[in-house]
Motif scaffolding. Structure first.
Motif, PDB file in Angstrom:
ATOM      1  N   LYS A   2       1.651   1.282   5.484  1.00  0.00           N
ATOM      2  CA  LYS A   2       2.526   0.377   4.747  1.00  0.00           C
ATOM      3  C   LYS A   2       2.310  -1.049   5.245  1.00  0.00           C
ATOM      4  CE  LYS A   2       6.962   0.564   5.649  1.00  0.00           C
ATOM      5  NZ  LYS A   2       8.389   0.909   5.692  1.00  0.00           N
ATOM      6  N   ARG A   3       2.275  -2.018   4.324  1.00  0.00           N
ATOM      7  CA  ARG A   3       2.141  -3.435   4.688  1.00  0.00           C
ATOM      8  C   ARG A   3       3.430  -4.153   4.304  1.00  0.00           C
ATOM      9  NH1 ARG A   3      -3.867  -5.308   4.614  1.00  0.00           N
ATOM     10  NH2 ARG A   3      -2.813  -7.171   5.275  1.00  0.00           N
ATOM     11  N   VAL A   4       3.979  -4.895   5.252  1.00  0.00           N
ATOM     12  CA  VAL A   4       5.250  -5.585   5.032  1.00  0.00           C
ATOM     13  C   VAL A   4       5.077  -7.055   5.394  1.00  0.00           C
ATOM     14  CG1 VAL A   4       7.673  -5.710   5.719  1.00  0.00           C
ATOM     15  CG2 VAL A   4       6.540  -3.483   5.577  1.00  0.00           C
ATOM     16  N   ILE A   5       5.458  -7.928   4.470  1.00  0.00           N
ATOM     17  CA  ILE A   5       5.450  -9.362   4.746  1.00  0.00           C
ATOM     18  C   ILE A   5       6.823  -9.724   5.278  1.00  0.00           C
ATOM     19  CG2 ILE A   5       5.206 -11.661   3.760  1.00  0.00           C
ATOM     20  CD1 ILE A   5       3.423 -10.354   1.596  1.00  0.00           C
ATOM     21  N   VAL A   6       6.849 -10.407   6.422  1.00  0.00           N
ATOM     22  CA  VAL A   6       8.109 -10.734   7.085  1.00  0.00           C
ATOM     23  C   VAL A   6       8.237 -12.252   7.211  1.00  0.00           C
ATOM     24  CG1 VAL A   6       9.496 -10.418   9.163  1.00  0.00           C
ATOM     25  CG2 VAL A   6       7.946  -8.609   8.434  1.00  0.00           C
ATOM     26  N   GLU A   7       9.339 -12.774   6.703  1.00  0.00           N
ATOM     27  CA  GLU A   7       9.640 -14.197   6.871  1.00  0.00           C
ATOM     28  C   GLU A   7      10.430 -14.395   8.158  1.00  0.00           C
ATOM     29  OE1 GLU A   7      11.196 -16.207   3.452  1.00  0.00           O
ATOM     30  OE2 GLU A   7      10.335 -14.700   2.118  1.00  0.00           O
ATOM     31  N   GLU A  47      -0.693 -10.887  12.197  1.00  0.00           N
ATOM     32  CA  GLU A  47      -0.514  -9.464  11.982  1.00  0.00           C
ATOM     33  C   GLU A  47      -0.126  -8.749  13.269  1.00  0.00           C
ATOM     34  OE1 GLU A  47      -3.422  -6.849   9.541  1.00  0.00           O
ATOM     35  OE2 GLU A  47      -4.115  -6.794  11.623  1.00  0.00           O
ATOM     36  N   VAL A  48       0.840  -7.849  13.154  1.00  0.00           N
ATOM     37  CA  VAL A  48       1.164  -6.904  14.225  1.00  0.00           C
ATOM     38  C   VAL A  48       1.343  -5.538  13.568  1.00  0.00           C
ATOM     39  CG1 VAL A  48       2.163  -8.513  15.899  1.00  0.00           C
ATOM     40  CG2 VAL A  48       3.627  -7.525  14.159  1.00  0.00           C
ATOM     41  N   LYS A  49       0.982  -4.484  14.319  1.00  0.00           N
ATOM     42  CA  LYS A  49       0.999  -3.143  13.731  1.00  0.00           C
ATOM     43  C   LYS A  49       1.782  -2.158  14.584  1.00  0.00           C
ATOM     44  CE  LYS A  49      -3.559  -3.490  11.625  1.00  0.00           C
ATOM     45  NZ  LYS A  49      -4.910  -2.917  11.572  1.00  0.00           N
ATOM     46  N   THR A  50       2.399  -1.209  13.880  1.00  0.00           N
ATOM     47  CA  THR A  50       2.938  -0.012  14.510  1.00  0.00           C
ATOM     48  C   THR A  50       2.051   1.132  14.015  1.00  0.00           C
ATOM     49  OG1 THR A  50       4.475   0.455  12.709  1.00  0.00           O
ATOM     50  CG2 THR A  50       5.296  -0.948  14.495  1.00  0.00           C
ATOM     51  N   GLU A  51       2.408   2.350  14.340  1.00  0.00           N
ATOM     52  CA  GLU A  51       1.600   3.492  13.905  1.00  0.00           C
ATOM     53  C   GLU A  51       1.510   3.605  12.384  1.00  0.00           C
ATOM     54  OE1 GLU A  51       2.700   7.182  15.698  1.00  0.00           O
ATOM     55  OE2 GLU A  51       2.719   6.315  17.703  1.00  0.00           O
ATOM     56  N   ASP A  52       2.602   3.239  11.690  1.00  0.00           N
ATOM     57  CA  ASP A  52       2.628   3.438  10.249  1.00  0.00           C
ATOM     58  C   ASP A  52       2.801   2.170   9.419  1.00  0.00           C
ATOM     59  OD1 ASP A  52       5.225   2.940  11.021  1.00  0.00           O
ATOM     60  OD2 ASP A  52       6.104   4.500   9.781  1.00  0.00           O
ATOM     61  N   THR A  53       2.956   1.009  10.078  1.00  0.00           N
ATOM     62  CA  THR A  53       3.239  -0.223   9.336  1.00  0.00           C
ATOM     63  C   THR A  53       2.438  -1.391   9.883  1.00  0.00           C
ATOM     64  OG1 THR A  53       5.501   0.559   8.961  1.00  0.00           O
ATOM     65  CG2 THR A  53       5.078  -1.765   8.537  1.00  0.00           C
ATOM     66  N   CYS A  54       1.922  -2.187   8.965  1.00  0.00           N
ATOM     67  CA  CYS A  54       1.254  -3.440   9.310  1.00  0.00           C
ATOM     68  C   CYS A  54       2.189  -4.568   8.871  1.00  0.00           C
ATOM     69  CB  CYS A  54      -0.073  -3.542   8.577  1.00  0.00           C
ATOM     70  SG  CYS A  54      -0.903  -5.114   8.827  1.00  0.00           S
ATOM     71  N   TYR A  55       2.679  -5.348   9.830  1.00  0.00           N
ATOM     72  CA  TYR A  55       3.571  -6.469   9.532  1.00  0.00           C
ATOM     73  C   TYR A  55       2.754  -7.748   9.464  1.00  0.00           C
ATOM     74  CZ  TYR A  55       7.371  -3.317  10.726  1.00  0.00           C
ATOM     75  OH  TYR A  55       8.245  -2.256  10.756  1.00  0.00           O
ATOM     76  N   LEU A  56       2.899  -8.475   8.373  1.00  0.00           N
ATOM     77  CA  LEU A  56       2.303  -9.791   8.227  1.00  0.00           C
ATOM     78  C   LEU A  56       3.448 -10.787   8.352  1.00  0.00           C
ATOM     79  CD1 LEU A  56      -0.073  -9.004   5.240  1.00  0.00           C
ATOM     80  CD2 LEU A  56      -0.689  -9.227   7.652  1.00  0.00           C
ATOM     81  N   VAL A  57       3.498 -11.468   9.487  1.00  0.00           N
ATOM     82  CA  VAL A  57       4.605 -12.375   9.781  1.00  0.00           C
ATOM     83  C   VAL A  57       4.190 -13.782   9.383  1.00  0.00           C
ATOM     84  CG1 VAL A  57       6.180 -13.215  11.541  1.00  0.00           C
ATOM     85  CG2 VAL A  57       5.268 -10.883  11.706  1.00  0.00           C
TER      86      VAL A  57
END
Length: 91
Positions: A2-7, A47-57
């Protein structure tokens, strides 16, 4: 994955911890990812990642300041009204 964009306002302690761990001295130009969002706007993020998610901050001056402040004082997150404190969003 999963890819999540974080503000900035949606940062959680977990994401801020991952940012500090991955970029202890701050991020460099080569760490920045540029992409177009659904509106066709160019977005810059790290970018930072967990096992199941890629966060684009999303990058901003406020993000850089928050990383510096939080690295020096972990109470910064709890004492700051800028953040939407809901750690469940990151899981």
């Amino acid at each position: 994955m999963k890819r999540v964009i974080v503000e900035y306002a949606k940062l959680t302690k977990d994401i801020l911890d991952m940012l500090i761990e991955k970029y202890p001295d701050g991020y460099d130009y080569e760490d920045i990812i540029s992409f177009k969002n659904a509106k066709g706007e160019t977005v810059k993020a790290v970018e930072v990642k967990t096992e199941d998610t890629c966060y684009l901050v999303k990058i901003s001056n406020r993000l850089e300041n928050a990383m510096e402040e939080y690295a020096e004082d972990e109470e910064f997150f709890d004492d700051n009204d800028d953040f939407d404190v809901n750690d469940d969003e990151s899981k």
